[in-house]
Design an enzyme around this catalytic site. Structure first.
Site, mmCIF file in Angstrom:
data_model
loop_
_atom_site.group_PDB
_atom_site.id
_atom_site.type_symbol
_atom_site.label_atom_id
_atom_site.label_comp_id
_atom_site.label_asym_id
_atom_site.label_seq_id
_atom_site.Cartn_x
_atom_site.Cartn_y
_atom_site.Cartn_z
ATOM 1 N N LYS A 180 0.693 -1.344 -0.142
ATOM 2 C CA LYS A 180 -0.208 -0.069 -0.050
ATOM 3 C C LYS A 180 0.909 1.228 0.052
ATOM 4 C CE LYS A 180 -1.856 -1.142 3.895
ATOM 5 N NZ LYS A 180 -1.279 -2.498 4.420
ATOM 6 N N ARG B 230 11.556 -5.737 4.684
ATOM 7 C CA ARG B 230 11.399 -4.437 4.726
ATOM 8 C C ARG B 230 12.517 -3.539 5.545
ATOM 9 N NH1 ARG B 230 5.968 -1.907 5.221
ATOM 10 N NH2 ARG B 230 5.786 -3.007 7.380
ATOM 11 N N ARG C 270 11.324 -1.865 11.182
ATOM 12 C CA ARG C 270 10.042 -1.475 11.989
ATOM 13 C C ARG C 270 9.932 -2.203 13.334
ATOM 14 N NH1 ARG C 270 5.127 0.135 8.126
ATOM 15 N NH2 ARG C 270 4.200 -1.030 9.398
ATOM 16 N N ARG D 108 -0.670 -8.771 13.669
ATOM 17 C CA ARG D 108 -1.118 -7.922 12.268
ATOM 18 C C ARG D 108 -2.130 -8.533 11.556
ATOM 19 N NH1 ARG D 108 4.148 -5.402 10.660
ATOM 20 N NH2 ARG D 108 2.833 -3.995 9.372
#
Ligand code: AP5
Length: 224
Positions: free
Chosen positions: A17, A131, A164, A175
């Site tokens: 996203k 990531r 993160r 999540r």
């Protein structure tokens, strides 16, 4: 007068996203509004909002609808959103979608085009654990694909790249559970309202961008 472009990106954690929102934001010159990024900034600045959000985010849970809706409305009222905006990570519950549906006409915005970026779970885990995000400008990289030119350094601003807190394996599972329970029902919600566009998120970043652009351009032709 030009009708503002209002876009929502919907998809599981790691679906892409933020990546697509950034590209589209550059192409249309409208702001990328990421509730995740706004909350992470609040945590960094140690504001009361940040302190409250941190507990939830570190556990992989959602922040309260009330807080997030206030943040979004305040952001959409700013002048840089007058030609439209791209929402990334909002709405995430039916209650947030209802608030957005009430907010948009009140702020004189049209209903959004909602892109559901669909990616399988195995690929999502790979994308999240790989990531790396710039600690300064939030540019996104991945150790499996979109690597920076210099290790751990942002190509755009030279900032340090970081993993993160919520991209650790134990938090990722929570999540996914929150996504299934709270956010997935939005796919049907927007489909019933004729606002949903399905996007195959397993393709490469550029192909996905092309698919999104062709939907936006064809819908503009239809509405002219
Ligand atoms: P948020 O920051 O919104 O996280 P998320 O929804 O879990 O989504 P991600 O940012 O993890 O993934 P993404 O889909 O943006 O993927 P990306 O483009 O980075 O929210 C974090 C937390 O904040 C929530 O858990 C919650 O606590 C709170 N929160 C936020 N909004 C809230 C709300 N509305 N209500 C309540 N709480 C809220 O890509 C991932 C990786 O894959 C990157 O490394 C990228 O380089 C790579 N990649 C992207 N596309 C591709 C591709 N096509 N092929 C290969 N690799 C790709």
């Amino acid at each position: 007068m030009k009708v503002p472009l209002t876009v929502v990106f919907l998809g599981a954690p790691g679906a892409g996203k933020g990546t697509q929102a950034r590209v589209l934001s550059g192409e249309y010159g409208i702001p990328h509004v990421s509730t995740g990024d706004i909350l992470r900034e609040a945590i960094k600045s140690k504001s009361p909002l940040g302190m409250e959000a941190k507990k939830k985010m570190d556990a992989g849970e959602l922040v309260s609808d009330e807080i997030v809706c206030l943040i979004v409305e305040e952001r959409l009222r700013r002048v840089d959103c007058s030609q439209g905006f791209i929402l990334d990570g909002f709405p995430r519950t039916i209650a947030q979608a209802e608030r957005l549906a009430e907010m948009l006409p009140r702020l004189l915005f049209p209903l959004p085009m909602v892109f559901h970026i669909n990616v399988g779970e195995e690929e999502l885990v790979k994308r999240l654990t790989g990531r790396r995000s710039c600690s300064v400008c939030r540019q996104i990289y991945n150790i499996y694909g979109q690597r920076p030119r210099i290790e751990d350094q942002c190509d755009v601003c030279g900032g340090k790249l970081e993993l993160r807190e919520d991209d650790k394996m134990e938090v990722i599972q929570e999540r996914f559970t929150e996504y299934t329970n709270q956010t997935e029902p939005l796919i049907q919600y927007y489909r019933e309202r004729g606002l949903l566009f399905e996007i195959d998120g397993s393709k490469d970043i550029n192909s996905i961008n092309q698919d999104i652009l062709s939907v936006i351009k064809s819908s503009k032709v239809l509405s002219n």
